[in-house]
Design an enzyme around this catalytic site. Structure first.
Site, mmCIF file in Angstrom:
data_model
loop_
_atom_site.group_PDB
_atom_site.id
_atom_site.type_symbol
_atom_site.label_atom_id
_atom_site.label_comp_id
_atom_site.label_asym_id
_atom_site.label_seq_id
_atom_site.Cartn_x
_atom_site.Cartn_y
_atom_site.Cartn_z
ATOM 1 N N PRO A 1 0.802 -1.226 0.000
ATOM 2 C CA PRO A 1 0.000 0.000 0.000
ATOM 3 C C PRO A 1 0.835 1.277 0.000
ATOM 4 O O PRO A 1 0.439 2.279 -0.593
ATOM 5 C CB PRO A 1 -0.824 -0.125 1.285
ATOM 6 C CG PRO A 1 -0.952 -1.591 1.500
ATOM 7 C CD PRO A 1 0.346 -2.178 1.033
ATOM 8 N N SER B 1 6.032 2.648 -6.457
ATOM 9 C CA SER B 1 7.205 3.063 -7.228
ATOM 10 C C SER B 1 8.475 2.967 -6.388
ATOM 11 O O SER B 1 9.552 2.671 -6.904
ATOM 12 C CB SER B 1 7.010 4.496 -7.728
ATOM 13 O OG SER B 1 5.906 4.574 -8.607
ATOM 14 N N THR C 1 -1.346 -9.168 -9.597
ATOM 15 C CA THR C 1 -2.008 -9.823 -10.724
ATOM 16 C C THR C 1 -2.086 -11.312 -10.448
ATOM 17 O O THR C 1 -1.117 -11.926 -10.015
ATOM 18 C CB THR C 1 -1.231 -9.568 -12.022
ATOM 19 O OG1 THR C 1 -1.191 -8.171 -12.275
ATOM 20 C CG2 THR C 1 -1.877 -10.261 -13.202
ATOM 21 N N GLY D 1 10.102 -7.249 -17.477
ATOM 22 C CA GLY D 1 8.667 -7.104 -17.284
ATOM 23 C C GLY D 1 8.106 -5.900 -18.012
ATOM 24 O O GLY D 1 6.983 -5.947 -18.540
ATOM 25 N N GLN E 1 -9.938 13.032 -45.592
ATOM 26 C CA GLN E 1 -8.582 13.252 -45.119
ATOM 27 C C GLN E 1 -8.497 13.307 -43.593
ATOM 28 O O GLN E 1 -7.538 12.800 -42.995
ATOM 29 C CB GLN E 1 -8.021 14.547 -45.718
ATOM 30 C CG GLN E 1 -6.525 14.702 -45.545
ATOM 31 C CD GLN E 1 -6.006 15.925 -46.289
ATOM 32 O OE1 GLN E 1 -6.158 17.056 -45.826
ATOM 33 N NE2 GLN E 1 -5.429 15.706 -47.454
ATOM 34 N N LEU F 1 -14.883 5.711 -34.661
ATOM 35 C CA LEU F 1 -16.180 5.043 -34.683
ATOM 36 C C LEU F 1 -17.317 5.961 -34.255
ATOM 37 O O LEU F 1 -18.491 5.614 -34.422
ATOM 38 C CB LEU F 1 -16.163 3.800 -33.790
ATOM 39 C CG LEU F 1 -15.740 2.492 -34.475
ATOM 40 C CD1 LEU F 1 -14.268 2.526 -34.898
ATOM 41 C CD2 LEU F 1 -15.981 1.300 -33.548
ATOM 42 N N GLY G 1 -20.179 7.742 -32.307
ATOM 43 C CA GLY G 1 -21.104 7.265 -31.289
ATOM 44 C C GLY G 1 -21.052 5.763 -31.111
ATOM 45 O O GLY G 1 -21.198 5.246 -29.993
ATOM 46 N N GLU H 1 3.945 -1.873 -13.721
ATOM 47 C CA GLU H 1 5.352 -2.130 -14.067
ATOM 48 C C GLU H 1 6.163 -0.830 -14.069
ATOM 49 O O GLU H 1 7.073 -0.648 -14.882
ATOM 50 C CB GLU H 1 5.476 -2.835 -15.423
ATOM 51 C CG GLU H 1 4.842 -4.208 -15.480
ATOM 52 C CD GLU H 1 5.516 -5.227 -14.597
ATOM 53 O OE1 GLU H 1 6.501 -4.875 -13.919
ATOM 54 O OE2 GLU H 1 5.053 -6.371 -14.561
#
Length: 379
Positions: A130, A134, A160, A242, A279, A338, A340, A363
């Protein structure tokens, strides 16, 4: 797979084909459902192991496929194009497996590594806490020496495969200061170890991320990985590789978003022609392709340095930084292409965009990558 991608050998091309066949058959039909329902794909790692995809960059003498790291990363990218949660979990599993290979005793390697490469044991990495993300030197979880082994007390976070892995590379304090951290091959289930429910994440929901609570759990002495006090060097040494794994996953995510955007832009018409021919959209697609190709080139370059045994710390951080920033930009632009439709769950690009965000965080955050790169430049 992009038609112009360069792979280092014919076997790597065969593994790419295996990935596509396997993923099309087992992953593609369930990925959207499992991500929405936050359901873990039980048994998938065993299937991955059976295909040989978990053993790619490991030496043949320990049951590996003997592939260069460059090939492994491109195949990992291909997995990510089908299901980035699974690819992220494979990257973490590979990092844990390499820790056993590089620092384990012959007995530990024989006991754990073949089963990990075959997918019979799923590996996790238990480093963060916790208040130590870093800054890994700030670890507080403790391993107290007792007769026959160690008593582990403390909390680990952001794991993970948390609660699902069979073994974890666990880092805990056996002393004070940077040289007071040791590494262990910890079991996934033992008395005195419990896990939180999986975090409620905005993406990568099919693979759990959880905290672990160690309440005086006993680990036998032969669970110590490497020499006592060498844990920090083991942890930091693994991070470069990693980070390349995450760069490859992020590139695969960007490639998937680009593929969806290109297909949609060729089919969707506005003002009497496909929007790809306008374009404004065409240039956006070009920028997305350039970012994706650039990300791939960077992680491949770093991997080749790793394969040659030359330093690659700066290149790994550059690749992780560039690839994850590219993934965030490309997936966001895919939603824009795309329109909406991209904002709905009828298309996967909204999920890609959510999944890309965490790539800039785990990582080592991209701010940490900039710190690593600047220190490498100026000493």
């Amino acid at each position: 797979m992009p038609a112009d991608r360069l792979l280092p050998n014919a076997e790597a091309e065969e593994f790419i084909a295996i990935v596509d066949e396997f993923a099309s058959r087992t992953m593609d039909p369930i990925v959207n459902e499992y991500e929405r329902e936050e359901r873990y794909p039980e048994g998938l790692f065993a299937q991955l192991g059976e295909t040989g995809l978990l053993s790619l960059p490991f030496p043949e003498e320990v049951g590996g496929a003997g592939q260069p790291y460059e090939a492994y990363l491109q195949i990992l990218e291909q997995i990510a194009q089908h299901w980035s949660s699974v690819a992220t979990a494979v990257s973490v599993h590979t990092m844990a497996s390499f820790a056993v290979l590089k620092h384990g005793t012959p007995a530990q390697i024989e006991r754990f590594l073949p089963a990990m490469l075959e997918g019979r044991l799923v590996g996790g990495y238990s480093l963060s806490e916790p208040h130590a993300g870093s800054d890994v030197s700030a670890l507080q979880c403790r391993a107290e020496r007792v007769e026959g082994g160690y008593r582990i007390t403390g909390e680990k976070s952001w794991i993970t495969h948390g609660g699902k892995a069979d073994v974890y590379i666990l880092f805990a304090r056996t002393g004070e200061g940077p040289k007071g951290v040791s590494a262990f091959i910890a079991p996934g289930q033992t008395e005195g170890l419990t896990f939180s429910p999986s975090l409620d994440k905005m993406g990568l929901s099919a693979v759990p991320t959880a905290s672990a609570y160690w309440d005086g759990a006993f680990l036998e002495e032969d669970r110590l990985l490497g020499a006592e006090g060498k844990g920090l060097s083991i942890a930091l040494g693994a991070l470069d590789s990693g980070r390349l794994g995450i760069a490859a996953v992020a590139t695969g995510l960007a490639q998937s978003a680009l593929d969806v955007a290109v297909t949609y832009a060729k089919e969707r018409e506005a003002f009497g022609k496909a929007i790809a021919q306008h374009q404004g959209v065409g240039f956006m697609l070009a920028d997305m392709a350039a970012a994706t190709d650039g990300a791939r080139a960077l992680y491949v370059d770093a991997a080749r340095r790793r394969d040659l045994g030359t330093p690659f710390t700066r290149q790994a951080s550059v690749a992780k930084l560039a690839a994850t920033d590219a993934a965030m930009k490309v997936t966001t632009d895919a939603v824009q292409v795309l329109g909406g439709a991209g904002y709905t769950r009828d298309y996967p690009v909204e999920r890609y965009m959510r999944e890309a965000k965490v790539m800039q965080i785990f990582e080592g955050t991209n701010q940490i990558q900039r710190l690593v790169i600047s220190r490498q430049l100026v000493g």
